[in-house]
Scaffold this active site. Structure first.
Site, PDB file in Angstrom:
ATOM      1  N   LYS A 171      -7.353  -0.402 -19.989  1.00  0.00           N
ATOM      2  CA  LYS A 171      -7.596  -0.277 -21.429  1.00  0.00           C
ATOM      3  C   LYS A 171      -6.327  -0.618 -22.221  1.00  0.00           C
ATOM      4  O   LYS A 171      -5.901  -1.737 -22.179  1.00  0.00           O
ATOM      5  CB  LYS A 171      -8.130   1.127 -21.724  1.00  0.00           C
ATOM      6  CG  LYS A 171      -9.258   1.562 -20.772  1.00  0.00           C
ATOM      7  CD  LYS A 171     -10.497   0.674 -20.854  1.00  0.00           C
ATOM      8  CE  LYS A 171     -11.453   0.858 -19.675  1.00  0.00           C
ATOM      9  NZ  LYS A 171     -11.849   2.222 -19.411  1.00  0.00           N
TER      10      LYS A 171
ATOM     11  N   ASP B  22      -6.989  12.852 -18.768  1.00  0.00           N
ATOM     12  CA  ASP B  22      -7.236  11.415 -18.851  1.00  0.00           C
ATOM     13  C   ASP B  22      -6.782  11.019 -20.257  1.00  0.00           C
ATOM     14  O   ASP B  22      -7.440  11.326 -21.246  1.00  0.00           O
ATOM     15  CB  ASP B  22      -8.731  11.144 -18.634  1.00  0.00           C
ATOM     16  CG  ASP B  22      -9.048   9.654 -18.652  1.00  0.00           C
ATOM     17  OD1 ASP B  22      -8.327   8.898 -19.325  1.00  0.00           O
ATOM     18  OD2 ASP B  22     -10.047   9.258 -18.007  1.00  0.00           O
TER      19      ASP B  22
ATOM     20  N   ARG C  32       0.806  -1.227   0.000  1.00  0.00           N
ATOM     21  CA  ARG C  32       0.000   0.000   0.000  1.00  0.00           C
ATOM     22  C   ARG C  32       0.834   1.268   0.000  1.00  0.00           C
ATOM     23  O   ARG C  32       0.303   2.357  -0.214  1.00  0.00           O
ATOM     24  CB  ARG C  32      -0.991  -0.015   1.183  1.00  0.00           C
ATOM     25  CG  ARG C  32      -1.954   1.160   1.166  1.00  0.00           C
ATOM     26  CD  ARG C  32      -3.078   1.030   2.177  1.00  0.00           C
ATOM     27  NE  ARG C  32      -2.614   0.651   3.490  1.00  0.00           N
ATOM     28  CZ  ARG C  32      -2.017   1.481   4.353  1.00  0.00           C
ATOM     29  NH1 ARG C  32      -1.820   2.742   4.035  1.00  0.00           N
ATOM     30  NH2 ARG C  32      -1.641   1.051   5.538  1.00  0.00           N
TER      31      ARG C  32
HETATM   32  C1  LIG Z   1     -12.278   2.924 -18.278  1.00  0.00           C
HETATM   33  C2  LIG Z   1     -11.926   4.349 -18.184  1.00  0.00           C
HETATM   34  C3  LIG Z   1     -11.693   4.953 -16.933  1.00  0.00           C
HETATM   35  C4  LIG Z   1     -11.864   4.224 -15.623  1.00  0.00           C
HETATM   36  O1  LIG Z   1     -10.988   3.159 -15.513  1.00  0.00           O
HETATM   37  P1  LIG Z   1     -11.283   1.868 -14.586  1.00  0.00           P
HETATM   38  O2  LIG Z   1     -10.031   1.089 -14.785  1.00  0.00           O
HETATM   39  O3  LIG Z   1     -12.518   1.223 -15.121  1.00  0.00           O
HETATM   40  O4  LIG Z   1     -11.474   2.350 -13.201  1.00  0.00           O
HETATM   41  C5  LIG Z   1     -11.336   6.292 -16.922  1.00  0.00           C
HETATM   42  N1  LIG Z   1     -11.236   6.997 -18.061  1.00  0.00           N
HETATM   43  C6  LIG Z   1     -11.464   6.456 -19.261  1.00  0.00           C
HETATM   44  C7  LIG Z   1     -11.348   7.299 -20.475  1.00  0.00           C
HETATM   45  C8  LIG Z   1     -11.821   5.116 -19.378  1.00  0.00           C
HETATM   46  O5  LIG Z   1     -12.058   4.595 -20.577  1.00  0.00           O
END
Ligand SMILES: *Cc1c(COP(=O)(O)O)cnc(C)c1O
Length: 391
Positions: free
Chosen positions: A199, A174, A48
């Site tokens: 992803k 992001d 952690r």
């Molecule tokens: C899937 C996704 C997230 C969140 O990710 P998790 O791994 O599901 O928590 C955030 N931003 C984008 C653009 C995503 O496609």
């Protein structure tokens, strides 16, 4: 040797390996210990605390990929998003967010922030001046997402980063949809880069993880909160993620190539109305995408002609699965209205231009001919129902 200056696939394969001193194995050994002897009072290793051998190694790889000084790996993309945001926000502070946001991030902001006394504004549009228009005296963070989900809009990274700098605000992105293969926002002045590693970094639809990359100073601040929030990733999954990233460069470049070919095919198709893909010359921000992206990514969206039933079309697909999530080596489709953007409500979706028949397509690494054949047979099936009901 400056590891950060190596080429993409060399970084993916080699940077941040745990060297197997004992057996000289080719890959990183996996250390599952949650307890480490105190060799040195300054280093207290604990999962952690984000500092086990496998975590530290993978952080170096992610930092190198994003041209950042440092990085941290999280238990999910949302753990990364929430920890990064909260590290720079306290009660009374304000955050400016791009209107078109990933659904989970939108939910985090609209469902949780009020109880912490954190104020927020969504931009009206996606131009740099739309971001500046929402900046207040107490604004601490500007948050962008480009390419966006699901319409693949492009936001000008340098322009937004400049606005943030001018006002002394931390800029965050992001970068999940682009992946570090196609876009490195730090090169344009963005401060903090966030990924859902679930992803493209994972890429095989079998890992849930997140990552944040930034300067040493900002990562120190994020780490401070991260160890208290406790959103670290298990070492076993860290190890799997390291393996996945080794092939990220070749996977994502293959997906770029396939997605461009699929976008061109769909764009010309008589049964398709609109195609949203930044790699198409017809995309309104194609020039901007060329300026700030190295490839246009594996995500696109499209709408069938009027009268075509989008959900019947998705059911008729055989090779391409209709499913949640994205960015795996396998192609998938989903209807944002029914899934990722269902909670937005019809009015907000309309405002963002997300039509009911919109289909989001995560293009995999299959042969393009097979993907086209699958779409053709599915269109064939729904086309017959259009004719049957209108005559
Ligand atoms: C899937 C996704 C997230 C969140 O990710 P998790 O791994 O599901 O928590 C955030 N931003 C984008 C653009 C995503 O496609």
């Amino acid at each position: 040797m400056n590891q950060q200056k190596k080429g993409l696939n060399t970084i993916c394969t080699h940077v941040g390996e745990v060297v197997d001193e004992q057996f000289k194995g080719a890959i990183s050994p996996l250390y599952m210990s949650t307890s480490y002897a105190f060799e040195d009072v300054d280093v207290k290793r604990y999962p952690r605390y984000f500092n086990t051998p496998n975590q530290e190694a993978l952080c170096l790889k992610v930092a190198a990929l994003e041209h950042a000084e440092a990085a941290l790996i999280f238990g999910s993309g949302m753990a990364a998003v929430s920890t990064a945001m909260m590290a720079f926000l306290r009660a009374g502070d304000h955050i400016v967010l791009q209107r078109t946001l990933y659904g989970g991030t939108y939910n985090l902001v609209t469902e949780e922030f009020e109880k912490y006394g954190i104020l927020y504004s969504f931009t009206d549009g996606l131009q740099p001046e739309d971001f500046e228009a929402k900046v207040q005296e107490n604004t601490k963070v500007i948050y962008v997402e480009t390419p966006s989900n699901p319409l693949l809009t492009i936001t000008d990274l340098k322009a937004v980063a400049d606005i943030a700098k001018k006002h002394g605000i931390v800029s965050m992105i992001d970068n999940t949809f682009a992946s570090p293969v196609n876009q490195n926002p730090i090169d344009f002045g963005i401060d903090v880069v966030i990924h859902s590693a679930t992803k493209y970094m994972g890429g095989h639809s079998d890992i849930c993880a997140g990552a944040v990359a930034s300067t040493e100073e900002y990562m120190e601040r994020i780490f401070h909160l991260a160890k208290n929030f406790g959103g670290s990733l298990s070492d076993y999954t860290v190890w799997l993620l390291e393996r996945s990233i080794k092939t990220m460069g070749i996977r994502v470049r293959a997906q770029n190539t396939n997605a461009l070919q699929m976008a061109e095919y769909l764009h010309k198709h008589a049964d398709i109305q609109n195609v949203y893909y930044p790699g198409l010359a017809s995309h309104p921000d194609h020039e901007l995408a060329r300026k700030q992206m190295k490839g246009f990514g594996g995500m696109l969206s499209f709408e069938l002609q009027d009268g075509f039933d989008a959900s019947e079309f998705q059911k008729a697909l055989q090779l391409i699965k209709s499913s949640m999530s994205l960015a795996g080596v396998e192609s998938t489709v989903l209807s944002p209205t029914q899934t990722s953007h269902a909670l937005l409500g019809a009015e907000e979706r309309e405002r963002q231009g997300i039509k009911d028949g919109l289909i989001r397509f995560s293009v995999g690494i299959e042969e393009v001919e097979d993907l086209i054949e699958d779409i053709e047979q599915a269109l064939e099936k729904v086309r017959s129902t259009v004719v049957a009901t209108t005559h």
